[in-house]
Design an enzyme around this catalytic site. Sequence first.
Site, PDB file in Angstrom:
ATOM      1  N   GLU A   1       0.866  -1.169   0.000  1.00 48.36           N
ATOM      2  CA  GLU A   1       0.000   0.000   0.000  1.00 48.36           C
ATOM      3  C   GLU A   1       0.911   1.231   0.000  1.00 48.36           C
ATOM      4  OE1 GLU A   1      -2.762   0.370   3.283  1.00 48.36           O
ATOM      5  OE2 GLU A   1      -3.528   2.254   2.463  1.00 48.36           O
TER       6      GLU A   1
ATOM      7  N   ARG B   1       5.250 -12.811   9.575  1.00 47.28           N
ATOM      8  CA  ARG B   1       5.947 -11.572   9.239  1.00 47.28           C
ATOM      9  C   ARG B   1       7.245 -11.477  10.020  1.00 47.28           C
ATOM     10  NH1 ARG B   1       3.746  -6.344   9.780  1.00 47.28           N
ATOM     11  NH2 ARG B   1       2.026  -7.040   8.520  1.00 47.28           N
TER      12      ARG B   1
ATOM     13  N   LYS C   1       4.256   0.575   9.807  1.00 50.00           N
ATOM     14  CA  LYS C   1       4.286   1.824   9.044  1.00 50.00           C
ATOM     15  C   LYS C   1       3.671   2.973   9.834  1.00 50.00           C
ATOM     16  CE  LYS C   1       2.945   0.155   4.950  1.00 50.00           C
ATOM     17  NZ  LYS C   1       2.595   0.078   3.521  1.00 50.00           N
TER      18      LYS C   1
HETATM   19  P1  ATP Z   1       1.347  -2.069   8.377  1.00 48.73           P
HETATM   20  O1  ATP Z   1       2.745  -1.721   8.817  1.00 48.73           O
HETATM   21  O2  ATP Z   1       0.383  -0.972   8.556  1.00 48.73           O
HETATM   22  O3  ATP Z   1       0.891  -3.422   8.894  1.00 48.73           O
HETATM   23  P2  ATP Z   1       2.081  -3.335   5.973  1.00 48.73           P
HETATM   24  O4  ATP Z   1       3.521  -3.283   6.342  1.00 48.73           O
HETATM   25  O5  ATP Z   1       1.317  -4.610   6.039  1.00 48.73           O
HETATM   26  O6  ATP Z   1       1.351  -2.234   6.814  1.00 48.73           O
HETATM   27  P3  ATP Z   1       1.644  -3.320   3.124  1.00 48.73           P
HETATM   28  O7  ATP Z   1       2.005  -2.245   2.186  1.00 48.73           O
HETATM   29  O8  ATP Z   1       0.244  -3.779   3.138  1.00 48.73           O
HETATM   30  O9  ATP Z   1       1.996  -2.726   4.523  1.00 48.73           O
HETATM   31  O10 ATP Z   1       2.611  -4.562   2.922  1.00 48.73           O
HETATM   32  C1  ATP Z   1       2.899  -5.093   1.655  1.00 48.73           C
HETATM   33  C2  ATP Z   1       3.266  -6.535   1.767  1.00 48.73           C
HETATM   34  O11 ATP Z   1       4.386  -6.692   2.628  1.00 48.73           O
HETATM   35  C3  ATP Z   1       2.142  -7.351   2.355  1.00 48.73           C
HETATM   36  O12 ATP Z   1       1.997  -8.523   1.575  1.00 48.73           O
HETATM   37  C4  ATP Z   1       2.587  -7.661   3.738  1.00 48.73           C
HETATM   38  O13 ATP Z   1       2.086  -8.891   4.157  1.00 48.73           O
HETATM   39  C5  ATP Z   1       4.114  -7.676   3.595  1.00 48.73           C
HETATM   40  N1  ATP Z   1       4.741  -7.305   4.856  1.00 48.73           N
HETATM   41  C6  ATP Z   1       4.514  -6.203   5.586  1.00 48.73           C
HETATM   42  N2  ATP Z   1       5.221  -6.210   6.730  1.00 48.73           N
HETATM   43  C7  ATP Z   1       5.929  -7.364   6.732  1.00 48.73           C
HETATM   44  C8  ATP Z   1       6.846  -7.973   7.646  1.00 48.73           C
HETATM   45  N3  ATP Z   1       7.181  -7.386   8.794  1.00 48.73           N
HETATM   46  N4  ATP Z   1       7.377  -9.163   7.306  1.00 48.73           N
HETATM   47  C9  ATP Z   1       7.046  -9.755   6.147  1.00 48.73           C
HETATM   48  N5  ATP Z   1       6.195  -9.252   5.243  1.00 48.73           N
HETATM   49  C10 ATP Z   1       5.635  -8.065   5.527  1.00 48.73           C
END
Ligand code: ATP
Length: 560
Positions: free
Chosen positions: A36, A262, A272
């Site tokens: 996003e 994650r 984020k």
């Molecule tokens: P927020 O920090 O608000 O949870 P987000 O990090 O999930 O947001 P996105 O832009 O939706 O933000 O993430 C894009 C992709 O990266 C998604 O498929 C998400 O699952 C993956 N992702 C995000 N954070 C992690 C993490 N810590 N480890 C592995 N994959 C991640």
Amino acid sequence: MKTNDASEGHNFIRDIVGADIQSGKISKIVTRFPPEPNGYLHIGHAKSICLNFGIASEYGGTCHLRFDDTNPTREAQEYIDSIKADVQWLGFDWGDNLYFASDYFEQLWQWANHLVQTGKAYVDDLSADEIREYRGTLTTPGTNSPYRDRTIEENTKLFRQMKDGQCDEGEHVLRAKIDMASGNINLRDPVIYRIMHSDHPRTGDTWHIYPTYDFAHGQSDSLENISHSICTLEFEDHRPLYEWFLKNLPVPSHPHQYEFARLALTYTVLSKRVLTRLVKENIVTGWDDPRMPTLAGLRRRGYPPNAIRDFAVRIGVSKRDSLVEVAMLEHCVRETLNQTAPRYLAVLHPLKLIIDNYPEGKMEELEALNNPNDASAGNRMLPFAREIFIEQEDFLEDPPRKFFRLAPGKEVRLRYAYLITCREIIKNSSGEITEIHCTYDPETKGGNAPDGRKVKGTLHWVAAEYAHHAEVRLFEHLFGDEEPSLTDNLMDAINPESQQILLDCILEPALAELEIGASVQFERLGYFCRDLDATKDADVWNRTISLRDSWAKASKTKKA
Ligand code: ATP
Ligand code: MG
């Protein structure tokens, strides 16, 4: 085994993909990374990027970069641009496969209408708070909204008015009509469209309603023929909903969703929302502050992209959440830089040293090795003269036993130069040492005594007259807590000493010639890279990481 190739790691998702190929269930692997654009990418995203692009390249498939841009109130072009740059910097290429969920807004709207026409969606007038109340809890079923049984005609008319901008934000939402008593809360008539009058970075003011993540995601996967939709564990409970939409809509393909844990790292926050706050409240200098866990921050700090890919392989991919030591990431960075970074001499806390028996005005060029791990890196010439700088901590007036550096009457080696012996200390009126006077042994050029006498200490140094002056920034973890997200007030966990700025450091002259972003080792001090802020007149370097490798040591003692 050391590896720099993200495709080498073995994990359960690769097993699934491999089995699907073997059985002929899937002929072409298509994955996607779906950020996003509401912030910069961080090291957690790198795990997902390496996994998705890695699997696609391993199986001769493709990986799409798809922006999940369904919430215009939080999204911006700056984030779209930074995300593209960061994915490329990590070493991945989406080729022609750049997509935006917003490209599908028209199709998604038609599909939402399809649900309305088939009696599987309705316009609700409850407020967000009321919807939450009616939803029930994990232990109690939800309650039907009083608007749940609106007729198809009425829903069609209202949904059209929502689309045409005739309604206020919050006045209505469109909900899927599934089951308010479902054991899975995600199936209790989830909201699929909300009214928003904000301009969208790509579609401007065309739309007054926007699909939710759940309604956009699976359908976008389907439109792009994604074979394996890989996401993090928090979406596991959304999978039945993902499948419900695909089953109840005339979609072109039926992708499958798989979830993995994650990344969570010690001393680091990977949310984020929190990272945005650090930037907005000026707790850091920006998204690319070298203390940030963002890819832009790590890049500026001097972390090589292949070290991050190597890390992604080492941590593996699992179904269970775990906390990874940030020291492991640092270990990967050291290992990579140790192979690639050319060595230089630099003094961070300078102390003047004068070699009394070295001729005034004389300069010698000494040959220095650029990288002991890489013969092809060659040599460079290092100017030596009567006045040099050494590191303050390399001299002690009253040393303890086993201090092998410089002290009154003691002999040490100057790296690549001569053996010197300390003869006299000069202090200022407040008793601080301002100069050290030494003599050198002209027979010891290169650092060895012809009579074979043993000299243990070797010091780094820079000739005063040829010194290149620079600011050097040293960093510690931004959070002092091992698990900052567990503290009550996250901001209290911030390490007030996470950045130390040294204004007048002394660098060997060759460093003045390097490009912004160049990574080097300052011998005995660590790996450094030239910062963006460097100008012709005011040079700036960041310490990427010190030389000490506590992770390797700690894991050795743990095993023992
Ligand atoms: P927020 O920090 O608000 O949870 P987000 O990090 O999930 O947001 P996105 O832009 O939706 O933000 O993430 C894009 C992709 O990266 C998604 O498929 C998400 O699952 C993956 N992702 C995000 N954070 C992690 C993490 N810590 N480890 C592995 N994959 C991640
Ligand atoms: Mg997310």
